[in-house]
Design a protein around this motif. Structure first.
Motif, PDB file in Angstrom:
ATOM      1  N   ARG A  13       0.814  -1.215   0.000  1.00 36.09           N
ATOM      2  CA  ARG A  13       0.000   0.000   0.000  1.00 36.09           C
ATOM      3  C   ARG A  13       0.854   1.274   0.000  1.00 36.09           C
ATOM      4  O   ARG A  13       0.473   2.272  -0.596  1.00 36.09           O
ATOM      5  N   ALA A  37       0.424   4.861  -2.067  1.00 37.11           N
ATOM      6  CA  ALA A  37       0.053   6.000  -1.219  1.00 37.11           C
ATOM      7  C   ALA A  37       0.796   7.274  -1.598  1.00 37.11           C
ATOM      8  O   ALA A  37       0.609   8.298  -0.958  1.00 37.11           O
ATOM      9  N   TYR A  92     -11.871   8.139  -3.432  1.00 39.59           N
ATOM     10  CA  TYR A  92     -11.663   8.902  -2.204  1.00 39.59           C
ATOM     11  C   TYR A  92     -11.173   8.015  -1.061  1.00 39.59           C
ATOM     12  O   TYR A  92     -10.811   8.510  -0.005  1.00 39.59           O
ATOM     13  N   GLY A  93     -11.233   6.728  -1.272  1.00 34.45           N
ATOM     14  CA  GLY A  93     -10.863   5.793  -0.211  1.00 34.45           C
ATOM     15  C   GLY A  93      -9.362   5.565  -0.137  1.00 34.45           C
ATOM     16  O   GLY A  93      -8.578   6.280  -0.758  1.00 34.45           O
ATOM     17  N   PRO A  94      -8.939   4.545   0.600  1.00 33.96           N
ATOM     18  CA  PRO A  94      -7.521   4.255   0.775  1.00 33.96           C
ATOM     19  C   PRO A  94      -6.861   3.806  -0.523  1.00 33.96           C
ATOM     20  O   PRO A  94      -7.526   3.240  -1.402  1.00 33.96           O
ATOM     21  N   HIS A 134      -6.591   0.259  -3.931  1.00 37.15           N
ATOM     22  CA  HIS A 134      -7.850  -0.406  -4.284  1.00 37.15           C
ATOM     23  C   HIS A 134      -8.139  -0.207  -5.766  1.00 37.15           C
ATOM     24  O   HIS A 134      -7.645   0.727  -6.393  1.00 37.15           O
ATOM     25  N   ALA A 187      -3.111   9.501  -0.297  1.00 38.63           N
ATOM     26  CA  ALA A 187      -3.602   9.156   1.036  1.00 38.63           C
ATOM     27  C   ALA A 187      -5.116   9.003   1.025  1.00 38.63           C
ATOM     28  O   ALA A 187      -5.809   9.548   0.153  1.00 38.63           O
ATOM     29  N   ASP A 188      -5.620   8.241   1.963  1.00 41.96           N
ATOM     30  CA  ASP A 188      -7.061   8.085   2.158  1.00 41.96           C
ATOM     31  C   ASP A 188      -7.706   9.469   2.249  1.00 41.96           C
ATOM     32  O   ASP A 188      -7.228  10.327   2.982  1.00 41.96           O
ATOM     33  N   GLY A 189      -8.761   9.700   1.455  1.00 37.88           N
ATOM     34  CA  GLY A 189      -9.456  10.980   1.483  1.00 37.88           C
ATOM     35  C   GLY A 189      -9.181  11.840   0.268  1.00 37.88           C
ATOM     36  O   GLY A 189      -9.987  12.707  -0.070  1.00 37.88           O
ATOM     37  N   ASP A 194      -9.440  -4.623  -2.858  1.00 38.10           N
ATOM     38  CA  ASP A 194      -8.143  -4.227  -2.300  1.00 38.10           C
ATOM     39  C   ASP A 194      -7.029  -5.051  -2.940  1.00 38.10           C
ATOM     40  O   ASP A 194      -6.959  -6.258  -2.742  1.00 38.10           O
TER      41      ASP A 194
END
Length: 201
Positions: free
Chosen positions: A9, A13, A69-71, A74, A93-95, A147
């Motif tokens: 991940r 990221a 918008y998620g982690p 995915h 990043a998540d968001g 994921d």
DNA sequence: AGCACGATTAACT
DNA sequence: GTTAATCGTGCTC
């Protein structure tokens, strides 16, 4: 079963454009009935944030763009033109809504299955487009939101060959004809020459 | 409720 | 180079 060099991940990221560039040469794998289908990623595009008017996230948070918008790590799989599926991998990043579109791979594993799905097309046309590779690998809405970093994922990415800058061409993203500048021309499409990849293979 | 259009592909002139 | 296929999404009325 999980290979030691699977991308984690923290790889996804990071900055979307960097991830798009670094995914060139990596190995995209689709597990299907215990069989590996896939190959080396040759072409990607970065879609980065609500301000990027070429990105679906320009419409904000909607049922369709929710996954972006998620982690990171995915799958963002969407349907377009009434018939085609496209595979993206969520970044940042998540968001923060962003993703990398996988546009082409060099098909190496599961070639018999791929040939059957892409028949009667010749091998060099099997996976040289974003919708083509989804059809070849059996990717559709069922994989949306999956994921890619979980141990039992049906889709994941492994580190592959290193592609030098000399073998990479950056250019404008494809199919954004109604998108205003600078987004229409920003060089966020990355292509590895097949020779650059084959040379290291 | 209606409409224009799409991160494309394959077939055709 | 041009065009049909085919339907979900987001925007306007």
């Amino acid at each position: 079963m999980p290979p030691g060099n699977r991308l984690l991940r923290n790889f996804f990221a990071r900055d979307t454009v960097l991830v798009a560039r670094e995914l060139l040469g990596a190995n995209l794998v689709r597990m299907e009935s215990g069989q590996r289908l896939g190959g080396v990623i040759l072409e990607t595009e970065a879609y980065h944030g609500e301000a990027d008017l070429g990105c679906h996230a320009r419409a904000g948070r909607t049922p369709r763009t929710q996954v972006m918008y998620g982690p990171p790590g995915h799958a963002y799989v969407y349907f377009t033109y009434g018939m085609h599926w496209m595979l993206n991998i969520v970044t940042q990043a998540d968001g923060f809504p962003a993703a990398v579109l996988i546009r082409a791979i060099l098909p190496l594993e599961g070639r018999e299955v791929i040939a059957a799905r892409r028949s009667p097309q010749p091998p060099h046309c099997w996976t040289d487009g974003p919708a083509k590779l989804c059809k070849a690998l059996g990717i559709d809405g069922n994989q949306h939101g999956m994921d890619l970093c979980s141990a039992d994922s049906e889709i994941f990415v492994e580190g592959g060959v290193s592609v030098a800058d000399a073998g990479v061409q950056a250019s404008a993203r494809v199919g954004l004809n109604n998108v205003p500048e600078p987004w229409r021309s920003i060089p966020w499409r990355f292509r590895a020459s097949e020779s650059a990849v084959m040379g290291v293979l």
